[in-house]
Structures are given as structure tokens and as C-alpha cells.
Design an enzyme around this catalytic site. Sequence first.
Site, mmCIF file in Angstrom:
data_model
loop_
_atom_site.group_PDB
_atom_site.id
_atom_site.type_symbol
_atom_site.label_atom_id
_atom_site.label_comp_id
_atom_site.label_asym_id
_atom_site.label_seq_id
_atom_site.Cartn_x
_atom_site.Cartn_y
_atom_site.Cartn_z
ATOM 1 N N ARG A 49 0.840 -1.192 0.000
ATOM 2 C CA ARG A 49 0.000 0.000 0.000
ATOM 3 C C ARG A 49 0.876 1.244 0.000
ATOM 4 O O ARG A 49 2.025 1.215 0.452
ATOM 5 C CB ARG A 49 -0.927 -0.008 1.227
ATOM 6 C CG ARG A 49 -2.011 -1.058 1.144
ATOM 7 C CD ARG A 49 -2.698 -1.270 2.465
ATOM 8 N NE ARG A 49 -1.802 -1.955 3.411
ATOM 9 C CZ ARG A 49 -2.227 -2.721 4.423
ATOM 10 N NH1 ARG A 49 -3.523 -2.919 4.608
ATOM 11 N NH2 ARG A 49 -1.366 -3.287 5.231
ATOM 12 N N ASP A 50 0.311 2.334 -0.512
ATOM 13 C CA ASP A 50 1.041 3.593 -0.567
ATOM 14 C C ASP A 50 0.948 4.279 0.789
ATOM 15 O O ASP A 50 0.313 5.320 0.958
ATOM 16 C CB ASP A 50 0.463 4.480 -1.675
ATOM 17 C CG ASP A 50 1.262 5.755 -1.874
ATOM 18 O OD1 ASP A 50 2.464 5.768 -1.550
ATOM 19 O OD2 ASP A 50 0.670 6.747 -2.363
ATOM 20 N N ALA A 51 1.581 3.648 1.777
ATOM 21 C CA ALA A 51 1.552 4.146 3.146
ATOM 22 C C ALA A 51 2.914 3.907 3.793
ATOM 23 O O ALA A 51 3.002 3.570 4.968
ATOM 24 C CB ALA A 51 0.440 3.456 3.935
ATOM 25 N N ASN A 114 -1.575 7.720 1.314
ATOM 26 C CA ASN A 114 -1.890 8.250 -0.003
ATOM 27 C C ASN A 114 -2.879 9.405 0.101
ATOM 28 O O ASN A 114 -3.825 9.370 0.891
ATOM 29 C CB ASN A 114 -2.466 7.143 -0.888
ATOM 30 C CG ASN A 114 -2.755 7.623 -2.287
ATOM 31 O OD1 ASN A 114 -3.824 8.133 -2.571
ATOM 32 N ND2 ASN A 114 -1.785 7.473 -3.173
#
Length: 289
Positions: A49-51, A114
Site C-alpha cells: 500500500r502507498d503508506a 496516499n
Amino acid sequence: MLRGQICSNSELSFLMEAHDGLSAAIAERAGFKGLWASGLSIASSLGYRDANEASWTQLVDAVERIVDSNTLPVLVDGDSGFGNFNNARLLARKLRQRGAAGVAFQDSCFPKMNSFVGERHPLAEIDEFSGRLRAVKDSVGTDLVLVARTEALIADHSMDEAILRAHAFADAGADAILIHSRKSTADEVLSFASAWQNRLPLVIVPTTYYRTPVSVYHDARISTVIWANHSMRAAIVAMRRICDRIIAREGTASIESHIAPLEDIFELFRYDELARAEAKYLHPGDLRP
């Protein structure tokens, strides 16, 4: 080359997203003059994930593959720098070593989320984030273009707060400002551009306000437009469609006309050059008259 693209108020430039060597090579072949190494797309390609689930070393490795696969300058999405000033300057040095042309850091707290997920993301204090920028500038100088990205509008802060942050980041040494918005129209970024008055070149990411004609950005004297995640999103649709058809029909005969022939891959990555090199270096005797 990237400095001229994103640090010019005279001509609008476009950066295309890349997340691996293949997407970078395709973008270059299409005619783009610069690339955006997208944090979202790179994380997604790695199954994260974009985290900040992907590490900074994984980001650097992905950037190296992007850089090596083409001749275009690459602006890297450095998220918030993966920590404090020390993490940010370390990342910048490593990106410079791997051939990146620039890096963008956003004024988010670590770990970031994100921009389009959730509400009111916490922002870093202005002084602390300015320190990150100064540390990066002192570390890499003019070797990397430094873009300061403010998430103030994403986090539902006022336009005045966004302008205040941009001015502070310019004072800290940023070469350009990226103003981000998730509105469905460009009104916010255009209002920002008007108030900003071109103190530094302005970069935008029209992911959600994609219906805005490009002529509007010309008129607003935007410096650079980033198409930030479109190759990755297109790949998802194409791969899903092909996988569904193969599983449904238990074969590939019906999909061959809808996928690239192997020759496209060989041509894109210059297999012919390898054959010539083998003849020259591996079997030099074959070249004798």
C-alpha cells in the site's frame, strides 16, 4: 534537462508516471521528455500500500531500474522523506547516486498515507519540514532538482495556509512547488497559482481534475503537469481483462490479437544490440573477413 523542464515558467512540460523499467521504456518511446517515479505505482507494483510500507531502499532500487531502462530525466516521488531531515537527505544522496534527476518531498508526517485515502491527513510543522528541505539542499546542492510538495489543500487547510507553506519551503531552498488537490475541478490549484504569482515554478498533478483543458494550465503559467499513475492503472485493467478471458476460455487463442507480440518486447529492449555485441565481443573471429 529536468531542471529546464520543471523550473521554467515559459513552457509547459509533462512528466509521465513510471514504476519499473518497462513502463519507463514505453513512456520514452511514446515521446515523453521526463518521468515521474510514482510512489503509489512503485508500491503497488511491489504489492504494498502507498503508506510507506515499501522501504526507502526498495524505492531506490526501483528508481535505478527506471533510470537504467531509458534516457529520460526522472523526478522521484520521495513521499515525506521516510523520516526526519537525516532520512530525507540520505534518500536524496542515494537517489543521486542511482541517477535520478530530482526528488519531490511532501509536508506530511511519517508514515504518510496516499493523498486520496482518508481525511485530514496530519501535516508536518512548517519549520520541521523546512529543515528537511534545507538538509537535502545542503547535501545534494544543485545535483538534484528539489520539489517541495504541500498537502495543505488535501488536508482541508485554507488557501492562506497553503501559500504560507509554499513561501516557507521556497525560502528553505526548494527549486519548485507542487500544489496538490483532490477536487474534481482545477479551481483550487488555479487559485493557488494566481496567489503564488510565479515566485517559483509550479507543478500540478491533475489526477482528479482531469477534465480541465491543458490550455488552462498554459494560461495559468503552470510549469509542469504530472500524469502520476496512469500506466499502472492502465496495466491493471489490461491484465485483469486478459486473466479473466484466459480463465474463462481455458486457453489463449482468443486473446493473442489483444496482447503485444513477443517481438515488441525484443524490440523495446533492443535484443538486436545484444546480438551485435555477442558477435563483436563473444565471437570476434566471426567478424573477420
